[in-house]
Design an enzyme around this catalytic site. Structure first.
Site, PDB file in Angstrom:
ATOM      1  CE  LYS A  22      -1.527   1.404   4.368  1.00  0.00           C
ATOM      2  NZ  LYS A  22      -1.153   2.837   4.511  1.00  0.00           N
ATOM      3  CG  ASN A  23       2.475   2.487   3.607  1.00  0.00           C
ATOM      4  OD1 ASN A  23       1.236   2.714   3.055  1.00  0.00           O
ATOM      5  ND2 ASN A  23       2.734   2.172   4.680  1.00  0.00           N
ATOM      6  CB  CYS A 121      -4.260  10.244  12.270  1.00  0.00           C
ATOM      7  SG  CYS A 121      -2.704   9.338  12.660  1.00  0.00           S
ATOM      8  NE  ARG A 126       0.977  10.044  10.839  1.00  0.00           N
ATOM      9  CZ  ARG A 126       0.403   9.138   9.891  1.00  0.00           C
ATOM     10  NH1 ARG A 126      -0.495   8.400  10.147  1.00  0.00           N
ATOM     11  NH2 ARG A 126       1.123   8.646   8.846  1.00  0.00           N
ATOM     12  CG  ASP A 309       3.570   1.382   9.793  1.00  0.00           C
ATOM     13  OD1 ASP A 309       3.922   1.590   8.544  1.00  0.00           O
ATOM     14  OD2 ASP A 309       3.655   2.286  10.592  1.00  0.00           O
ATOM     15  NE  ARG A 401      -7.025   4.404   5.863  1.00  0.00           N
ATOM     16  CZ  ARG A 401      -6.492   5.250   6.495  1.00  0.00           C
ATOM     17  NH1 ARG A 401      -6.752   5.826   7.567  1.00  0.00           N
ATOM     18  NH2 ARG A 401      -5.364   5.913   5.831  1.00  0.00           N
TER      19      ARG A 401
HETATM   20  C1  EPZ Z   1       4.541   6.919   6.482  1.00  0.00           C
HETATM   21  O1  EPZ Z   1       3.895   7.904   7.191  1.00  0.00           O
HETATM   22  C2  EPZ Z   1       3.822   5.604   6.418  1.00  0.00           C
HETATM   23  N1  EPZ Z   1       2.551   5.958   5.414  1.00  0.00           N
HETATM   24  C3  EPZ Z   1       3.171   5.239   7.737  1.00  0.00           C
HETATM   25  O2  EPZ Z   1       2.557   4.068   7.640  1.00  0.00           O
HETATM   26  C4  EPZ Z   1       4.541   4.832   8.634  1.00  0.00           C
HETATM   27  O3  EPZ Z   1       4.143   4.445   9.840  1.00  0.00           O
HETATM   28  C5  EPZ Z   1       5.386   6.229   8.722  1.00  0.00           C
HETATM   29  O4  EPZ Z   1       5.953   6.420   7.150  1.00  0.00           O
HETATM   30  C6  EPZ Z   1       6.689   5.887   9.393  1.00  0.00           C
HETATM   31  O5  EPZ Z   1       7.178   4.718   9.033  1.00  0.00           O
HETATM   32  C7  EPZ Z   1       2.641   6.018   4.259  1.00  0.00           C
HETATM   33  O6  EPZ Z   1       3.718   5.479   3.550  1.00  0.00           O
HETATM   34  C8  EPZ Z   1       1.431   6.366   3.334  1.00  0.00           C
HETATM   35  P1  EPZ Z   1       7.040  10.272   8.592  1.00  0.00           P
HETATM   36  P2  EPZ Z   1       4.505   9.360   6.990  1.00  0.00           P
HETATM   37  O7  EPZ Z   1       6.466  11.504   7.959  1.00  0.00           O
HETATM   38  O8  EPZ Z   1       5.301   9.749   5.863  1.00  0.00           O
HETATM   39  C9  EPZ Z   1       7.010  13.406  11.772  1.00  0.00           C
HETATM   40  C10 EPZ Z   1       0.539   2.800   7.623  1.00  0.00           C
HETATM   41  O9  EPZ Z   1       0.111   2.021   8.999  1.00  0.00           O
HETATM   42  N2  EPZ Z   1       7.087  14.249  10.759  1.00  0.00           N
HETATM   43  O10 EPZ Z   1       7.912   9.261   8.320  1.00  0.00           O
HETATM   44  O11 EPZ Z   1       3.292  10.139   7.351  1.00  0.00           O
HETATM   45  C11 EPZ Z   1       5.698  12.629  12.115  1.00  0.00           C
HETATM   46  O12 EPZ Z   1       4.878  13.128  13.015  1.00  0.00           O
HETATM   47  C12 EPZ Z   1       1.125   4.042   8.005  1.00  0.00           C
HETATM   48  O13 EPZ Z   1       0.422   2.174   6.911  1.00  0.00           O
HETATM   49  C13 EPZ Z   1       6.928  15.803  11.208  1.00  0.00           C
HETATM   50  O14 EPZ Z   1       7.196  16.301  12.214  1.00  0.00           O
HETATM   51  O15 EPZ Z   1       5.338   9.348   8.354  1.00  0.00           O
HETATM   52  C14 EPZ Z   1       6.404  11.210  12.724  1.00  0.00           C
HETATM   53  O16 EPZ Z   1       6.327  11.558  14.087  1.00  0.00           O
HETATM   54  C15 EPZ Z   1       0.796   4.608   9.569  1.00  0.00           C
HETATM   55  N3  EPZ Z   1       6.783  16.702  10.191  1.00  0.00           N
HETATM   56  C16 EPZ Z   1       7.807  11.044  12.096  1.00  0.00           C
HETATM   57  O17 EPZ Z   1       8.072  12.444  11.708  1.00  0.00           O
HETATM   58  C17 EPZ Z   1       6.716  16.156   8.979  1.00  0.00           C
HETATM   59  O18 EPZ Z   1       6.482  17.228   8.047  1.00  0.00           O
HETATM   60  C18 EPZ Z   1       7.805  10.283  10.985  1.00  0.00           C
HETATM   61  O19 EPZ Z   1       6.796  10.519  10.187  1.00  0.00           O
HETATM   62  C19 EPZ Z   1       6.518  14.804   8.481  1.00  0.00           C
HETATM   63  C20 EPZ Z   1       6.626  14.301   9.663  1.00  0.00           C
END
Ligand code: EPZ
Length: 422
Positions: A22-23, A121, A126, A309, A401
């Site tokens: 999915k990702n 969420c 996030r 995850d 999802r």
């Molecule tokens: C991706 O989310 C995945 N989703 C998530 O999978 C996964 O948990 C996550 O990466 C971490 O591996 C998809 O790929 C669609 P991040 P993403 O940006 O990109 C902070 C699932 O279950 N952050 O790597 O949104 C954020 O809050 C989902 O399939 C900022 O502060 O995660 C988090 O604490 C859940 N500012 C950390 O960084 C930003 O601009 C990592 O987030 C972006 C992120």
């Protein structure tokens, strides 16, 4: 609202095929916005988020030949001939944060994008500040008001940048935007998840010039335009990890076809620490053994570390392991919501800040449980498989999802699980 009813206590045995990731598929669908030609994605997972992304793209006047086929032959053809309005509205974004992946491609292709801010969420705030700072570094003008982000740029120009923290979709968004920028972009502290080199493979097939995807330093040399391409999505490493735990927690024996063990090193190594043997076989990955399993600490880290995850699913297993394990969540600030539901089933878990202390084994008894995010919901299904008696997991849509026909796949492996529509 659908629920899953599970009669626990049955060993899972048999073979199942792991679907596309999915990702990986989500950013790859958004990448179609970068060209007016047809992009075909194969091995597409048939999960709700993919449908949502298809609706979002159609909203922008992208021609979406509806996802067709099953398994390996599941595919979709996308053509963003003329993008009527470069907008991702709130009612779609609120159901799927990954809609933010339209931002980079839209502003790179059309010079404008208006995308609803995803909002928080269950697992954390996030924010998308790192996405926006990176796009500004590429020369986009960013305005945020009324819950929307507007990005404008006559032409993006390449730049060097260092992400303040590693962000998966942030890296993906900027890599896509930089593909059409003028000049060279270097992303330092980039995410290394396997979904990123997979996206880069699609972009390169479309004519992009990208080096270093999968490392923490990615170099993109912009090109004037991109063409159509066909690409097969990598298998879903988190779905595979989830089913590895399903085999272990029920003391069963499963063969996961199409799983890629190279994307699961940290998970396989952690399971081995617990005594769970995962073997590579010609057909895929086999997990088997009746336990008892040993408790082992785990801390989530960005790839190639233990994936956040998989934290909830691993917690379910630790409730059945002998000894005390400490699970440390370093990526999201609120990702233990599944713990309180497992405690209602009999688990012994104490939350201390970003650590969960799990004492096992404790017999689990079936209960009515509810979850708030995709992986927490999956972990409660796993707990239900191990519990004595009946577990009803509410809000099945969370699972839909990201897991393709989970009840059908589990039933085929001997689980007693049914979907209750309601
Ligand atoms: C991706 O989310 C995945 N989703 C998530 O999978 C996964 O948990 C996550 O990466 C971490 O591996 C998809 O790929 C669609 P991040 P993403 O940006 O990109 C902070 C699932 O279950 N952050 O790597 O949104 C954020 O809050 C989902 O399939 C900022 O502060 O995660 C988090 O604490 C859940 N500012 C950390 O960084 C930003 O601009 C990592 O987030 C972006 C992120």
């Amino acid at each position: 609202m659908d629920k899953f009813r599970i009669e626990g206590g049955r060993r899972l045995e048999g073979t199942l095929r792991i679907c596309g990731a999915k990702n990986a598929a989500l950013p790859e669908m958004a990448a179609c916005l970068l060209t007016g030609e047809t992009v075909e994605l194969r091995n597409l997972p048939r999960v709700r988020d993919i449908e949502t992304m298809a609706r979002l793209l159609e909203h922008m006047n992208v021609e979406v030949a509806r996802p067709e086929g099953e398994g390996e032959s599941a595919r979709v053809r996308l053509r963003a001939g003329t993008i009527s309005h470069a907008e991702a509205p709130y009612d779609l974004v609120k159901t799927m944060r990954a809609s933010v992946l339209a931002l980079g491609p839209l502003v790179a292709r059309t010079g404008y994008a208006r995308v609803s801010m995803p909002g928080g969420c269950a697992i954390g705030a996030r924010p998308i500040d790192l996405h926006l700072k990176a796009l500004e570094r590429l020369g986009a003008e960013i305005a945020t008001e009324h819950g929307y982000v507007e990005a404008r740029a006559k032409r993006l120009r390449g730049a060097r940048m260092v992400f303040d923290r590693i962000t998966v979709t942030g890296t993906e968004n900027v890599m896509m935007a930089a593909a059409l920028a003028d000049g060279e972009t270097v992303l330092e502290n980039a995410a290394r998840e396997p979904e990123i080199p997979d996206l880069a493979r699609l972009l390169v097939a479309m004519g992009a010039r990208i080096e270093g995807a999968g490392t923490s330093s990615i170099r993109i040399t912009g090109v004037p335009s991109l063409r159509g391409a066909a690409h097969s999505v990598i298998p879903d490493r988190i779905a595979a990890g989830t089913y590895l735990v399903a085999g272990a927690i029920t003391g069963g024996n499963l063969l996961l076809e199409a799983a890629d063990p190279n994307h699961l090193d940290a998970v396989i190594q952690k399971l081995a620490e617990c005594g769970v043997e995962v073997r590579r076989e010609p057909g895929g990955l086999r997990v088997g053994g009746a336990g008892p399993w040993k408790a082992a600490d785990a801390a989530t880290e960005e790839y190639p570390g233990f994936p956040t995850d998989m934290q909830a699913q691993y917690m379910a297993l630790m409730t059945q392991a002998q000894g005390t394990s400490i699970l440390t969540e370093t990526i999201f600030e609120n990702r233990f919501l599944h713990a309180s539901e497992m405690m209602r089933m009999g688990a012994d878990i104490t939350i201390r800040g970003n650590q969960a202390v799990v004492r096992g084994p404790t017999p689990l008894t079936g209960a009515g449980v509810i979850a708030s995010d995709l992986r927490a919901s999956a972990s409660l299904v796993l707990a239900g498989l191990a519990a004595q008696g009946t577990t009803v997991v509410d809000r099945a849509y969370h699972i839909d999802r990201g897991y393709e026909k989970i009840e059908e796949k589990l039933r085929a492996l001997g689980a007693r699980i049914e979907r209750i529509s309601g």
